[in-house]
Structures are given as C-alpha cells and as structure tokens.
Scaffold this motif. Structure first.
Motif, PDB file in Angstrom:
ATOM      1  N   GLN A 168      39.960  42.285  36.904  1.00  0.00           N
ATOM      2  CA  GLN A 168      40.396  40.978  37.392  1.00  0.00           C
ATOM      3  C   GLN A 168      40.235  39.915  36.323  1.00  0.00           C
ATOM      4  O   GLN A 168      41.126  39.097  36.083  1.00  0.00           O
ATOM      5  CB  GLN A 168      39.583  40.598  38.633  1.00  0.00           C
TER       6      GLN A 168
ATOM      7  N   PHE B 178      47.793  42.842  39.904  1.00  0.00           N
ATOM      8  CA  PHE B 178      46.693  42.497  40.788  1.00  0.00           C
ATOM      9  C   PHE B 178      46.865  43.167  42.148  1.00  0.00           C
ATOM     10  O   PHE B 178      45.883  43.556  42.787  1.00  0.00           O
ATOM     11  CB  PHE B 178      46.589  40.982  40.931  1.00  0.00           C
TER      12      PHE B 178
ATOM     13  N   ASP C  73      44.130  45.483  43.979  1.00  0.00           N
ATOM     14  CA  ASP C  73      43.717  45.299  45.368  1.00  0.00           C
ATOM     15  C   ASP C  73      43.997  46.550  46.194  1.00  0.00           C
ATOM     16  O   ASP C  73      43.230  46.892  47.103  1.00  0.00           O
ATOM     17  CB  ASP C  73      44.453  44.104  45.989  1.00  0.00           C
TER      18      ASP C  73
ATOM     19  N   SER D 212      43.267  37.672  34.614  1.00  0.00           N
ATOM     20  CA  SER D 212      43.347  36.229  34.853  1.00  0.00           C
ATOM     21  C   SER D 212      43.036  35.422  33.599  1.00  0.00           C
ATOM     22  O   SER D 212      43.685  34.416  33.319  1.00  0.00           O
ATOM     23  CB  SER D 212      42.403  35.825  35.985  1.00  0.00           C
TER      24      SER D 212
ATOM     25  N   TYR E  38      36.606  46.471  39.509  1.00  0.00           N
ATOM     26  CA  TYR E  38      37.401  45.353  39.991  1.00  0.00           C
ATOM     27  C   TYR E  38      37.196  44.077  39.189  1.00  0.00           C
ATOM     28  O   TYR E  38      38.158  43.450  38.732  1.00  0.00           O
ATOM     29  CB  TYR E  38      37.080  45.109  41.474  1.00  0.00           C
TER      30      TYR E  38
ATOM     31  N   SER F  12      44.282  36.875  40.338  1.00  0.00           N
ATOM     32  CA  SER F  12      44.740  37.113  38.976  1.00  0.00           C
ATOM     33  C   SER F  12      45.911  38.082  38.946  1.00  0.00           C
ATOM     34  O   SER F  12      46.276  38.671  39.942  1.00  0.00           O
ATOM     35  CB  SER F  12      43.580  37.639  38.133  1.00  0.00           C
TER      36      SER F  12
END
Length: 332
Positions: free
Chosen positions: A298, A220, A224, A302, A294, A13
């Motif tokens: 995410q 994103f 990460d 997305s 997370y 995403s």
C-alpha cells in the motif's frame, strides 16, 4: 490547522509507478501517513515541519493573543471576561496507538471500545482545566448568561433549525461573537484562507481526485482482493476493502450508542461482547495484512503516486505553500 486534505488520506492507494522523482524520496520502510511525500511536502503549510515544542509554543502564543482579543471584545459588549490562562496545552501523541503490534491489537482491537489509559483513574495532582469566568457567569441572571454566551460565541442554531433536514450552517466570523472577532483580528488581514481560495481550487480538486483514483485503481483493488479472500478464509466474509473491517465495528458501536440514549452504563455485557468482537476481527485483519504484505505494498503504491503528483503540480503546490505560510504564519 487544515490537515484535512493530507494526513490520513494515504490509506487509499493505487498503481505503482517507476519514477525519477525530483522531490525528496519517502522515508524508507515507513507506512505512517505523516511520512508520505505529499504530506511532508505540504507540512510547512500547517507547521508540521516544526518540532513538537515549536508547535506547542506557537499554539500557546496564538491562544494567548486570541484570549486578549476576546477579553477586549467582551468588555465592549458590556461583560467582564478574564483571558483563559494556558494549562499545559498538548498536541497529544500517537505512541499509544499501535495497530500493527499484535500484543496491542490483542488487548485493544482497533482502540474504539477500549484504548490505552481509558480506565486509568484520574490523577488528582494533574493540572485540570478551570473556567476562570465560571464564578462571574454564575452571578448573572439566566437571561444575562444567555446574552454572555451569545456575545462570546454568537447565536446558536435553534432546535427547529437543527431538526430541519434542509438546514445548513456555514461559519461566519461576523456572527461568531467575540471568538469570531478574535479570529478575524488574528487572520483577517492576511486575505482569504488558501484552502478555500478560488485560485487554489483546481489544486484542491486535483488532490481529491488523486486519492479517489487510488481507491479504485486495479493494483489496489487486487491488493484488497487478496486481503478479502484471507479474511473470508478466517471466517469473516463480506469485507471488500481493508477499511471495511474497522468500519463494521464503528457501525456496530454507533448503533450501540444510539440504542443507549442517555443511559450510560459503566459496565455493560453488550458493550463487552462488542469489544471481544472488535478484537477478534482486528486480529484477523492484522493477520491478513501480514500475509498479504498489505502495508508495505500500500505504501509503495500511494507514495509513488504522490511523488508523481508533486512533479505534475509542483508550480501549483509551491504557490499554495507560499500563500498558506503567509496566512497561517508558518513560514520560516
């Protein structure tokens, strides 16, 4: 069903958008890819908007029709063939897969080496699949058996072809035996599969680009990065994206199976050690996902991008859905 472009792709995403979406909002607090706006919008193309019972009924009806066509075709080829009866066809359930549950992860990790029900004994009273044509096939000579299966499924690639690195195989119903004939009888008069039709290729390409862009977007990448730093602090450096953790176990498992060849061991200390490694990494992964929030971040990113995609491509999506519902018989 062709879920290949949708289900599961939400794992990548990117940039969150503030939208005035004209499509239905995503399910609140859901991180299930099946709840993503684009997946829900496209669900009618493959029957995902049907209940589990409706999907199972439709699949069983399709299978029964297929077997009838196969039997007629095999008769024309000079063989006996009994249509395979239904034996409790099931779509399965994801209820046993709980990658966000600490107790589950503590026991199974990612569920690759050990998973729920893996070591449970087979229920002797459970209905088992039986090949109703087995006795007939056994009565044939070796050459006749080869002819039977070639008539049933078409000629298979030779060992030489499979070992050729340049060999490529494409499905063609005309060379797929009676099963290919049956599929064509069921779907051949509906035109071209919309997923591979030229008029829908720009939409398919745009959809692929959507998910590719998600994977490389700054938002994103930042998410990460926070997860990666957390994993390094936990003693697992070197993972760039959240998916790298599970992939590392998958790679180790593939290497293990390749080393085994045909020698399968019911109990193997090497596999047990790999299972312990899987659980340790999966627990660290879960801990870092929780610390960085997370899944929620995410999902927000997305799902928002998918909402925008629906707005930008609504006409193309609706045209695709109309063709898909017609081709697969999933329309209301």
């Amino acid at each position: 069903m062709h879920r290949r472009m949708l289900a599961g792709l939400v794992a990548a995403s990117a940039l969150a958008l503030t939208l005035t979406a004209c499509s239905a909002p995503a399910t609140e607090n859901s991180s299930d890819p099946m709840d993503s706006p684009l997946n829900k919008y496209m669900a009618s193309a493959w029957g995902g908007d049907l209940s589990e019972e409706e999907q199972q009924k439709r699949a069983e009806e399709q299978q029964a029709k297929t077997e009838e066509f196969v039997a007629a075709c095999m008769k024309d080829e000079g063989f006996e063939y009994i249509p395979q009866p239904q034996t409790g066809m099931s779509f399965g359930s994801s209820d046993d897969y709980k990658p966000e549950d600490r107790e589950w992860v503590s026991q199974y990790g990612y569920g690759m080496i050990n998973s729920p029900g893996m070591n449970e004994p087979i229920d002797p009273d459970a209905e088992q699949w039986v090949d109703v044509n087995a006795d007939y096939v056994a009565s044939l000579s070796e050459a006749e058996q080869m002819a039977f299966y070639e008539a049933l499924s078409g000629p298979q690639p030779t060992e030489e072809e499979l070992s050729d690195p340049d060999f490529s195989w494409e499905y063609n119903w005309e060379t797929a035996g009676c099963y290919g004939f049956a599929q064509h009888e069921l779907e051949g008069d509906k035109g071209e599969d919309p997923y591979s039709a030229a008029q829908h290729k720009p939409l398919m390409d745009a959809m692929s680009t959507l998910y590719e862009d998600m994977m490389t977007s700054s938002d994103f990448t930042e998410l990460d990065g926070a997860w990666s730093d957390c994993m390094a602090d936990a003693g697992y450096p070197g993972f760039t994206t959240q998916g790298d953790a599970q992939t590392s176990i998958s790679d180790d498992l593939n290497e293990y199976w390749e080393s085994q060849g045909d020698n399968y061991l019911e109990s193997d200390p090497v596999r047990d050690e790999l299972g312990e490694k899987e659980i340790a990494i999966a627990l660290a992964d879960l801990e870092c996902r929780e610390k960085t929030d997370y899944r929620a971040k995410q999902t927000a990113v997305s799902f928002a991008l998918e909402e925008q995609f629906i707005q930008d491509h609504k006409a193309e999506l609706d045209a695709f859905l109309a063709d898909a519902e017609q081709f697969y018989g999933t329309g209301g």
